[in-house]
Design a protein around this motif. Structure first.
Motif, mmCIF file in Angstrom:
data_model
loop_
_atom_site.group_PDB
_atom_site.id
_atom_site.type_symbol
_atom_site.label_atom_id
_atom_site.label_comp_id
_atom_site.label_asym_id
_atom_site.label_seq_id
_atom_site.Cartn_x
_atom_site.Cartn_y
_atom_site.Cartn_z
ATOM 1 N N TYR A 400 -50.668 -15.382 12.423
ATOM 2 C CA TYR A 400 -49.928 -16.149 13.433
ATOM 3 C C TYR A 400 -49.344 -15.260 14.531
ATOM 4 O O TYR A 400 -48.809 -14.176 14.281
ATOM 5 C CB TYR A 400 -48.755 -16.874 12.782
ATOM 6 N N GLN A 401 -49.448 -15.740 15.773
ATOM 7 C CA GLN A 401 -48.663 -15.246 16.907
ATOM 8 C C GLN A 401 -48.258 -16.495 17.689
ATOM 9 O O GLN A 401 -48.921 -16.886 18.644
ATOM 10 C CB GLN A 401 -49.475 -14.284 17.776
ATOM 11 N N TRP A 402 -47.166 -17.104 17.266
ATOM 12 C CA TRP A 402 -46.788 -18.420 17.789
ATOM 13 C C TRP A 402 -45.319 -18.443 18.181
ATOM 14 O O TRP A 402 -44.468 -17.867 17.487
ATOM 15 C CB TRP A 402 -47.040 -19.483 16.722
ATOM 16 N N PRO A 472 -46.185 -24.641 14.056
ATOM 17 C CA PRO A 472 -47.498 -24.205 14.541
ATOM 18 C C PRO A 472 -48.600 -24.949 13.798
ATOM 19 O O PRO A 472 -48.432 -25.334 12.633
ATOM 20 C CB PRO A 472 -47.513 -22.709 14.205
ATOM 21 N N SER A 473 -49.713 -25.150 14.447
ATOM 22 C CA SER A 473 -50.864 -25.698 13.741
ATOM 23 C C SER A 473 -51.309 -24.692 12.683
ATOM 24 O O SER A 473 -51.332 -23.481 12.937
ATOM 25 C CB SER A 473 -52.016 -25.951 14.714
ATOM 26 N N PRO A 474 -51.692 -25.154 11.498
ATOM 27 C CA PRO A 474 -52.161 -24.214 10.473
ATOM 28 C C PRO A 474 -53.585 -23.748 10.710
ATOM 29 O O PRO A 474 -54.078 -22.875 9.996
ATOM 30 C CB PRO A 474 -52.076 -25.048 9.188
ATOM 31 N N PHE A 475 -54.243 -24.298 11.733
ATOM 32 C CA PHE A 475 -55.668 -24.051 11.910
ATOM 33 C C PHE A 475 -55.998 -22.992 12.956
ATOM 34 O O PHE A 475 -57.156 -22.586 13.069
ATOM 35 C CB PHE A 475 -56.371 -25.364 12.264
ATOM 36 N N THR A 476 -55.013 -22.555 13.738
ATOM 37 C CA THR A 476 -55.269 -21.570 14.791
ATOM 38 C C THR A 476 -54.204 -20.485 14.768
ATOM 39 O O THR A 476 -53.036 -20.752 14.456
ATOM 40 C CB THR A 476 -55.267 -22.239 16.179
ATOM 41 N N PRO A 477 -54.555 -19.255 15.120
ATOM 42 C CA PRO A 477 -53.573 -18.167 15.121
ATOM 43 C C PRO A 477 -52.431 -18.367 16.111
ATOM 44 O O PRO A 477 -51.296 -17.964 15.836
ATOM 45 C CB PRO A 477 -54.412 -16.940 15.499
ATOM 46 N N ASP A 478 -52.726 -18.990 17.269
ATOM 47 C CA ASP A 478 -51.652 -19.189 18.246
ATOM 48 C C ASP A 478 -50.883 -20.484 18.007
ATOM 49 O O ASP A 478 -49.966 -20.829 18.766
ATOM 50 C CB ASP A 478 -52.198 -19.147 19.678
ATOM 51 N N GLY A 479 -51.243 -21.196 16.943
ATOM 52 C CA GLY A 479 -50.515 -22.402 16.571
ATOM 53 C C GLY A 479 -50.835 -23.617 17.402
ATOM 54 O O GLY A 479 -50.207 -24.666 17.234
ATOM 55 N N LEU A 637 -44.634 -14.420 13.707
ATOM 56 C CA LEU A 637 -45.546 -13.317 14.028
ATOM 57 C C LEU A 637 -46.044 -12.743 12.710
ATOM 58 O O LEU A 637 -45.294 -12.060 12.003
ATOM 59 C CB LEU A 637 -44.849 -12.235 14.848
ATOM 60 N N SER A 638 -47.281 -13.052 12.365
ATOM 61 C CA SER A 638 -47.877 -12.604 11.113
ATOM 62 C C SER A 638 -47.010 -13.030 9.928
ATOM 63 O O SER A 638 -46.923 -14.217 9.616
ATOM 64 C CB SER A 638 -48.094 -11.088 11.143
ATOM 65 N N ASP A 639 -46.305 -12.093 9.292
ATOM 66 C CA ASP A 639 -45.506 -12.422 8.113
ATOM 67 C C ASP A 639 -44.015 -12.514 8.414
ATOM 68 O O ASP A 639 -43.193 -12.508 7.496
ATOM 69 C CB ASP A 639 -45.756 -11.394 7.001
ATOM 70 N N CYS A 640 -43.633 -12.595 9.688
ATOM 71 C CA CYS A 640 -42.226 -12.704 10.077
ATOM 72 C C CYS A 640 -41.975 -14.047 10.760
ATOM 73 O O CYS A 640 -42.738 -14.462 11.630
ATOM 74 C CB CYS A 640 -41.841 -11.566 11.019
ATOM 75 N N ASN A 696 -42.306 -13.256 22.142
ATOM 76 C CA ASN A 696 -42.136 -13.704 20.767
ATOM 77 C C ASN A 696 -40.914 -13.044 20.130
ATOM 78 O O ASN A 696 -40.922 -11.836 19.891
ATOM 79 C CB ASN A 696 -43.391 -13.371 19.955
ATOM 80 N N PRO A 697 -39.864 -13.794 19.816
ATOM 81 C CA PRO A 697 -38.666 -13.202 19.205
ATOM 82 C C PRO A 697 -38.950 -12.508 17.874
ATOM 83 O O PRO A 697 -38.254 -11.555 17.509
ATOM 84 C CB PRO A 697 -37.739 -14.402 19.000
#
Length: 712
Positions: A400-402, A472-479, A637-640, A696-697
């Protein structure tokens, strides 16, 4: 007759000898009788828990000044806790431990490659207990009992072939610092002499991690002074291009190596070098080198280690080697090598026709041959794509980068004072647990029925699925919501089904053979991570408040062990990343094969599976949090993940039951993979300001510095 002066001289000589210690089992008995844990004793002796374990199983002995202090402590305990029926007395000299080690060797000594192991008492040991190097055996005589050996949690038994551990750090004075305080004298003046000394005299190396695998080659780490003494430059030319660093072929040291009939691998003599000869009589002849002043230990993976003293460097790398693997390059390389070490591609099998033992495929492994991916699993420059003219799109399974749209923030959220970041411990490692992946080549299917148990890539349209825009959408990295058919890994499609939506794949590339290839990799790294955190005072028995306090100070508790922890985390991420290593170098042309493709472990589909599962796991927690608390994230952001919060602690917004226990399904604090820790705290105003700038905070929550470019 001896004079008084001669007698006193002899007595003084005896007094100056090192104090003797009781047998290892007695050391453990005395500590347990005193009610002291190994961790507490380690803290008092200013050493590691692993060192105390080694003292108590006979693997190593303390050196001065710890030796005298340890003897004094044991003498005191012996006076208070004598053996029942035996009066307290000064502790005797430790008896030889060779017979005991010989008994252990009956169970643990590996057979030579290609030989059939005769059936002995070792055959009665339960298969579940034959895991490598994790405990000490307490055994009965093979001649008198067929009962299985009992399991005792303790440090691994030393391999008699490698009495001085897996590695050593060489300084400019000829001292080679090993694990547990060992210091060896190294007379070598050239690299070839150092190779010979390492293989024939040093006693360095490590046993294989799997019965069908290979022993780890010894590692020699060169300090800057040692490098210069051996004829190497202190720094390399073109230092900024670290990936391609190596000595030129006409360098005197390279010529010395060739003249001595040793060989370098294709990567040459760089920050990590391997010097070898062909195996003789089944015995490997290979030494690995790491040159500190050439940035062998990347600061991001090994924070502060390159600047430590040689003994401390040996401690850090030694703990990593014991818990993970002897370093063989970057942590990413080591992460990939660990997969192969735990799942060797071959094993000895008997040829039915001849009766001879030959090399055969090891079930559950990838084998020895590289495997081309399906076109949508490859990268745009891959020969499979270029040569076929594939235009059907690719998997986009990334982390994720959302950032939530600022317009979707409520007034209530904006009035909360804080933004709190939660970080999931080694999220990719947690995703690797019980992950079923493909072991065979992909087969192509049209309009297949979806099966969540089959690993592969599916072309499916998920654009009709409408979810809460505050997540975020679970289907895309940018949500963002999908806009049409796209390729997804099995876990992503299965999650759409889990959410209650029908899926109708248009096309798929699936693998008929599958298995949990990464399970041993996950288990070893999870144990390493948890044990290292425990050494830093972060244990499983802490409640959430104690856990947060322990995490706040854990890096200061022991910088060396904190560096080991950082390296373990880098090994996880780097190992997963290496599964899809891209071509390097300006001379590469699209469609050409690159070196990484010749590895059986070049498996972009498995990388996609790990990341897909990790992203789905994150979305599931986000959804459960919204359902249980009504709270929605600001950014991921990824795991954060960052949440608005009424207070500065995760305890102010995480869901707890009336009993005080965490609610299942949401984010939970704790020291194991997949659980969360505090990443950072900032003001809500700070977070909103970044969101309005399109930043992205979650990227900056730890340090608060948002001057970096978002793409960095």
């Amino acid at each position: 007759m001896a004079t008084e002066e001669e007698l006193f001289a002899r007595v003084d000589a005896l007094l100056e000898e090192e104090p003797h210690l009781p047998p290892p089992t007695e050391r453990a008995r005395l500590r347990e009788a005193a009610g002291i844990t190994q961790a507490r004793l380690a803290a008092a002796m200013k050493t590691s828990t692993q060192s105390v374990k080694n003292w108590e199983n006979g693997r190593s002995e303390p050196k001065e000044p710890r030796l005298s202090a340890y003897r004094r402590l044991l003498d005191g305990w012996a006076a208070k806790h004598p053996v029942q029926g035996v009066p307290a007395a000064p502790l005797p000299e430790a008896p030889a431990t060779a017979p005991r080690r010989e008994a252990l060797a009956t169970f643990t000594r590996p057979a030579a490659p290609g030989t059939m192991v005769p059936e002995t008492a070792a055959a009665t040991v339960p298969a579940a207990l034959t895991v490598p190097a994790v405990a000490e055996w307490s055994v009965t005589s093979p001649a008198t009992s067929r009962r299985p050996a009992t399991w005792k949690a303790a440090a691994p038994t030393a391999d008699p072939r490698f009495p001085h551990g897996p590695l050593a750090v060489l300084d400019g004075e000829g001292s080679a610092y090993g694990v547990d305080g060992i210091v060896l004298d190294c007379p070598a003046r050239t690299i070839p002499e150092l190779v010979e000394w390492t293989l024939k005299e040093s006693g360095l190396g490590a046993p294989k991690l799997h019965r069908n695998g290979k022993d780890s080659d010894p590692l020699i780490v060169l300090t800057a002074a040692a490098a210069v003494k051996l004829g190497l430059p202190e720094r390399l030319e073109g230092h900024e291009q670290r990936r391609s660093l190596r000595l030129p072929a006409d360098h005197p040291v390279v010529k010395q190596v060739a003249k001595a009939k040793w060989q370098l691998t294709q990567r040459g003599f760089g920050p990590w070098a391997r010097i070898y000869r062909k195996a003789q009589a089944g015995q490997r002849q290979c030494v690995q080198f790491a040159v500190l002043s050439w940035d062998a230990l990347d600061e991001r993976s090994w924070p502060g280690v390159a600047d430590m003293e040689p003994a401390d460097i040996a401690r850090v790398l030694g703990v990593y080697a014991t818990r993970v693997i002897t370093p063989r390059g970057s942590t990413a390389v080591s992460g990939l090598e660990l997969m192969t070490a735990l799942r060797p591609p071959t094993r000895a099998v008997q040829d039915r026709a001849t009766g001879n033992w030959v090399s055969g495929h090891n079930p559950g492994s990838f084998g020895t041959d590289p495997m081309d991916p399906a076109p949508p699993e490859a990268t745009a420059e891959h020969p499979v794509v270029v040569n076929s003219g594939w235009t059907g799109g690719f998997l986009n399974e990334e982390a994720y980068q959302w950032v939530r749209d600022v317009d979707l923030l409520s007034d209530e959220e904006c009035t909360l004072p804080h933004a709190v970041g939660l970080d999931l411990n080694t999220a990719f490692l947690a995703a690797a647990a019980r992950l079923v992946v493909g072991l065979s080549a992909p087969d192509h299917f049209h309009a297949p029925g979806f099966n969540p148990k089959i690993p592969g890539s599916w072309l499916v349209d998920l654009s009709h699925i409408e979810l809460d825009p505050r997540l975020p959408s679970p289907f895309t990295p940018d949500g963002s919501r999908p806009t049409g058919p796209a390729w997804y890994q099995t876990h992503t499609v299965a999650y759409a089904q889990e959410l209650g939506y029908n899926v109708h794949p248009i096309e798929a590339y699936l693998r008929r053979e599958s298995g949990a290839y990464l399970d041993p990799w996950h288990d070893r790294l999870k144990t390493a991570y948890v044990d290292t955190l425990a050494d830093l005072g972060v244990t499983k028995d802490l409640d959430d408040r104690q856990f947060l306090a322990a995490m706040e100070r854990h890096k200061q508790a022991d910088p060396a062990m904190a560096a080991v922890l950082a390296a373990i985390k880098a090994t996880v991420k780097g190992g997963v990343g290496k599964l899809r290593e891209r071509p390097q170098g300006k001379s590469y042309k699209q469609g050409e094969r690159w070196p990484a493709l010749e590895r059986p472990t070049w498996r972009p589909d498995i990388r996609a599976a790990v990341i897909s599962k990790a992203r789905v796991n994150m979305h599931r927690k986000l959804s459960n949090m919204a359902r249980m608390t009504g709270m929605f994230p600001l950014a991921v952001l990824s795991d954060c993940v960052v949440y608005p919060s009424p207070g500065e602690s995760p305890l102010d917004f995480l869901p707890y039951a009336a009993s005080g226990k965490p609610q299942p399904g949401g984010f939970r604090l704790g020291p194991t993979p997949g659980l969360a820790k505090l990443e950072g705290v900032q003001t809500m105003l700070w977070a909103v300001d970044l969101m309005e700038q399109g930043l992205n905070p979650a990227r900056y929550i730890k340090g608060g510095d948002a001057v970096l470019d978002e793409g960095e």
